[in-house]
Design a protein around this motif. Structure first.
Motif, PDB file in Angstrom:
ATOM      1  N   PHE A   6      28.832   7.935 -16.369  1.00  0.00           N
ATOM      2  CA  PHE A   6      27.636   9.362 -16.055  1.00  0.00           C
ATOM      3  C   PHE A   6      26.742   7.967 -14.983  1.00  0.00           C
ATOM      4  CE2 PHE A   6      29.633  10.231 -20.174  1.00  0.00           C
ATOM      5  CZ  PHE A   6      29.921  11.994 -19.649  1.00  0.00           C
ATOM      6  N   ARG A  10      33.575  20.414 -12.124  1.00  0.00           N
ATOM      7  CA  ARG A  10      32.426  20.430 -13.317  1.00  0.00           C
ATOM      8  C   ARG A  10      31.372  18.717 -12.370  1.00  0.00           C
ATOM      9  NH1 ARG A  10      30.744  23.555 -17.434  1.00  0.00           N
ATOM     10  NH2 ARG A  10      29.220  23.522 -17.116  1.00  0.00           N
ATOM     11  N   GLU A  11      30.462  18.824 -12.596  1.00  0.00           N
ATOM     12  CA  GLU A  11      29.601  17.578 -12.305  1.00  0.00           C
ATOM     13  C   GLU A  11      30.064  16.195 -12.850  1.00  0.00           C
ATOM     14  OE1 GLU A  11      25.514  16.781  -9.836  1.00  0.00           O
ATOM     15  OE2 GLU A  11      25.866  19.367  -9.726  1.00  0.00           O
ATOM     16  N   ASP A  12      31.385  16.031 -13.373  1.00  0.00           N
ATOM     17  CA  ASP A  12      31.010  14.452 -13.698  1.00  0.00           C
ATOM     18  C   ASP A  12      30.281  13.352 -13.478  1.00  0.00           C
ATOM     19  OD1 ASP A  12      33.532  15.528 -14.565  1.00  0.00           O
ATOM     20  OD2 ASP A  12      34.641  15.151 -12.668  1.00  0.00           O
ATOM     21  N   SER A  13      29.000  12.813 -13.396  1.00  0.00           N
ATOM     22  CA  SER A  13      28.421  12.120 -13.284  1.00  0.00           C
ATOM     23  C   SER A  13      26.775  12.810 -13.905  1.00  0.00           C
ATOM     24  CB  SER A  13      28.061  11.356 -11.786  1.00  0.00           C
ATOM     25  OG  SER A  13      26.638  12.883 -10.660  1.00  0.00           O
ATOM     26  N   LEU A  14      27.292  13.266 -14.736  1.00  0.00           N
ATOM     27  CA  LEU A  14      25.825  14.114 -15.492  1.00  0.00           C
ATOM     28  C   LEU A  14      25.892  14.507 -16.675  1.00  0.00           C
ATOM     29  CD1 LEU A  14      24.182  16.665 -12.672  1.00  0.00           C
ATOM     30  CD2 LEU A  14      23.250  14.726 -13.177  1.00  0.00           C
ATOM     31  N   LEU A  15      25.083  13.685 -17.612  1.00  0.00           N
ATOM     32  CA  LEU A  15      25.516  14.602 -18.637  1.00  0.00           C
ATOM     33  C   LEU A  15      24.223  14.708 -19.472  1.00  0.00           C
ATOM     34  CD1 LEU A  15      27.751  14.241 -21.836  1.00  0.00           C
ATOM     35  CD2 LEU A  15      26.581  11.687 -21.087  1.00  0.00           C
ATOM     36  N   CYS A  16      23.908  15.570 -20.193  1.00  0.00           N
ATOM     37  CA  CYS A  16      22.600  16.502 -20.801  1.00  0.00           C
ATOM     38  C   CYS A  16      22.947  16.237 -22.565  1.00  0.00           C
ATOM     39  CB  CYS A  16      23.333  18.170 -20.370  1.00  0.00           C
ATOM     40  SG  CYS A  16      21.521  18.736 -21.019  1.00  0.00           S
ATOM     41  N   TYR A  31      22.377  23.536 -13.940  1.00  0.00           N
ATOM     42  CA  TYR A  31      23.169  23.009 -14.252  1.00  0.00           C
ATOM     43  C   TYR A  31      24.668  22.994 -14.333  1.00  0.00           C
ATOM     44  CZ  TYR A  31      23.939  18.744 -17.058  1.00  0.00           C
ATOM     45  OH  TYR A  31      24.769  17.756 -17.515  1.00  0.00           O
ATOM     46  N   LYS A  32      25.354  22.098 -13.972  1.00  0.00           N
ATOM     47  CA  LYS A  32      26.997  22.265 -14.334  1.00  0.00           C
ATOM     48  C   LYS A  32      27.657  21.233 -14.230  1.00  0.00           C
ATOM     49  CE  LYS A  32      27.705  25.884 -12.027  1.00  0.00           C
ATOM     50  NZ  LYS A  32      27.370  26.995 -12.760  1.00  0.00           N
ATOM     51  N   GLY A  33      27.254  19.634 -14.697  1.00  0.00           N
ATOM     52  CA  GLY A  33      27.321  18.337 -16.096  1.00  0.00           C
ATOM     53  C   GLY A  33      28.141  18.692 -16.825  1.00  0.00           C
ATOM     54  N   HIS A  34      27.924  16.986 -17.542  1.00  0.00           N
ATOM     55  CA  HIS A  34      28.629  18.220 -19.389  1.00  0.00           C
ATOM     56  C   HIS A  34      27.787  17.809 -19.639  1.00  0.00           C
ATOM     57  CE1 HIS A  34      32.936  17.061 -17.891  1.00  0.00           C
ATOM     58  NE2 HIS A  34      32.206  16.747 -16.662  1.00  0.00           N
TER      59      HIS A  34
END
Ligand SMILES: [Zn+2]
Length: 205
Positions: free
Chosen positions: A139, A80-86, A103-106
């Motif tokens: 993030f 997962r993209e660890d820098s993105l938070l939704c 979307y592939k973040g958290h």
């Protein structure tokens, strides 16, 4: 002459059904009677399934999605993209975003939104947990995927302040582009709409 009523256990079943979202008195009665007419062959496994879900599924302490182990599949998952938070309102908002493929973040589930009319304030939501996660510092962007009505808007503005405070000046706080149906939440948006809303996301003012 006493008025005839359903037997007490059936009345109790109807009373429980009435507590479900969107089920009024008449629907509760219809479903209660329908269930009983199916008999134990239907009722027993149905009740067992409700009980099993209740005892085996819990809230992920990190993101607020559902889990059967310590962490949910999203928080535990590699790649997962660890820098993105939704940030979403409800756990049910997560799957439409996942299915959109955009979307592939958290994720972080608030479990509601600020709504003075319903007596829901910031302290009733998972905002403290959000602030703590962002303070953790991994993030670079927080995307607010909240509904496009007055309450969603107010929640987004409130969160922007909190997030800027927690994440400092380098944290980008963005929101989905318009296009999420008002009132229906993310559940009712189709995948293409969600993809476009993600691509067209804009910085919070
Ligand atoms: Zn999780």
């Amino acid at each position: 002459m006493a008025q005839i009523e359903y037997p007490t256990p059936l009345l109790q079943l109807i009373a429980q059904l009435k507590r479900l979202p969107g089920i009024g008195a008449r629907s509760a009665e219809r479903i209660g009677v329908w269930l009983l007419q199916r008999g134990p062959e239907f009722m027993d496994p149905f009740a067992a399934t409700v009980q099993k879900a209740g005892s085996e599924v819990a809230e992920c302490s990190v993101c607020g999605f559902f889990r059967t182990k310590d962490l949910c599949l999203i928080c535990e998952g590699a790649g997962r993209e660890d820098s993105l938070l939704c940030v979403v309102e409800q756990p049910a908002d997560i799957l439409p975003l996942e299915r959109s493929g955009g979307y592939k973040g958290h994720y972080h589930t608030l479990r509601g939104r600020i709504s003075p009319l319903d007596n829901v304030g910031p302290e009733d939501l998972r905002i403290g947990e959000l602030s703590k996660r962002v303070r953790g510092g991994i993030f670079s962007e927080v995307i607010l995927a909240l509904s496009a009505d007055v309450e969603g808007e107010a929640t987004a503005n409130y969160l922007t302040e909190i997030l800027r405070d927690a994440g400092g000046p380098s944290l980008r706080v963005t929101r989905l582009a318009r296009g999420i149906p008002v009132g229906g939440g993310l559940e009712s948006a189709d995948e293409l709409t969600l993809c476009r809303a993600l691509e067209g996301r804009s910085l919070m003012q």
